[in-house]
Design a protein around this motif. Sequence first.
Motif, PDB file in Angstrom:
ATOM      1  N   PRO A  16       0.789  -0.879  -0.161  1.00  0.00           N
ATOM      2  CA  PRO A  16       0.123  -0.148  -0.192  1.00  0.00           C
ATOM      3  C   PRO A  16      -0.019   1.605  -0.335  1.00  0.00           C
ATOM      4  CG  PRO A  16      -0.226  -1.302   1.934  1.00  0.00           C
ATOM      5  CD  PRO A  16       0.625  -2.219   1.398  1.00  0.00           C
ATOM      6  N   LYS A  17      -0.025   2.345  -0.373  1.00  0.00           N
ATOM      7  CA  LYS A  17       1.148   3.901  -0.503  1.00  0.00           C
ATOM      8  C   LYS A  17       0.744   4.063   0.825  1.00  0.00           C
ATOM      9  CE  LYS A  17       0.294   4.234  -5.314  1.00  0.00           C
ATOM     10  NZ  LYS A  17      -0.369   5.565  -6.441  1.00  0.00           N
ATOM     11  N   PRO A  18       1.866   4.180   1.062  1.00  0.00           N
ATOM     12  CA  PRO A  18       2.221   5.473   2.492  1.00  0.00           C
ATOM     13  C   PRO A  18       1.184   6.049   2.783  1.00  0.00           C
ATOM     14  CG  PRO A  18       4.070   5.564   1.636  1.00  0.00           C
ATOM     15  CD  PRO A  18       3.485   5.166   0.161  1.00  0.00           C
ATOM     16  N   LYS A  19       0.387   7.173   3.172  1.00  0.00           N
ATOM     17  CA  LYS A  19      -0.451   7.966   3.137  1.00  0.00           C
ATOM     18  C   LYS A  19       0.405   9.195   3.246  1.00  0.00           C
ATOM     19  CE  LYS A  19      -4.137   5.915   5.541  1.00  0.00           C
ATOM     20  NZ  LYS A  19      -5.355   5.755   6.066  1.00  0.00           N
ATOM     21  N   LYS A  20       0.111  10.541   2.736  1.00  0.00           N
ATOM     22  CA  LYS A  20       0.222  11.636   3.293  1.00  0.00           C
ATOM     23  C   LYS A  20       0.049  12.167   4.664  1.00  0.00           C
ATOM     24  CE  LYS A  20       1.180  12.706  -1.566  1.00  0.00           C
ATOM     25  NZ  LYS A  20       0.749  13.965  -2.740  1.00  0.00           N
ATOM     26  N   THR A  21       1.541  12.462   5.025  1.00  0.00           N
ATOM     27  CA  THR A  21       1.436  13.126   6.371  1.00  0.00           C
ATOM     28  C   THR A  21       1.483  14.214   6.770  1.00  0.00           C
ATOM     29  OG1 THR A  21       3.578  12.235   6.881  1.00  0.00           O
ATOM     30  CG2 THR A  21       1.375  10.577   7.753  1.00  0.00           C
ATOM     31  N   ARG A  27      -0.444  21.403  10.901  1.00  0.00           N
ATOM     32  CA  ARG A  27      -2.780  20.999  11.291  1.00  0.00           C
ATOM     33  C   ARG A  27      -2.651  21.970  12.475  1.00  0.00           C
ATOM     34  NH1 ARG A  27      -4.402  14.846  12.072  1.00  0.00           N
ATOM     35  NH2 ARG A  27      -3.293  14.841  10.068  1.00  0.00           N
TER      36      ARG A  27
END
Length: 51
Positions: A16-21, A27
């Motif tokens: 799975p592609k790593p989620k952009k954090t 934030r």
Amino acid sequence: MSNVIKFERPPEPKAPKPKKTVSPTLRKGMIWAGVVIAFIAAWGYFTIFGG
């Protein structure tokens, strides 16, 4: 056609592609910007429509 069963490995699942954090600082900035925009929108609403 052959009566021989061929045992083959199933294709390996793709990683799975790593989620952009988003950085914690960015934030927090986005949350504060949202809060400020909400207050400005509420002030504008009550100013224009006389709530």
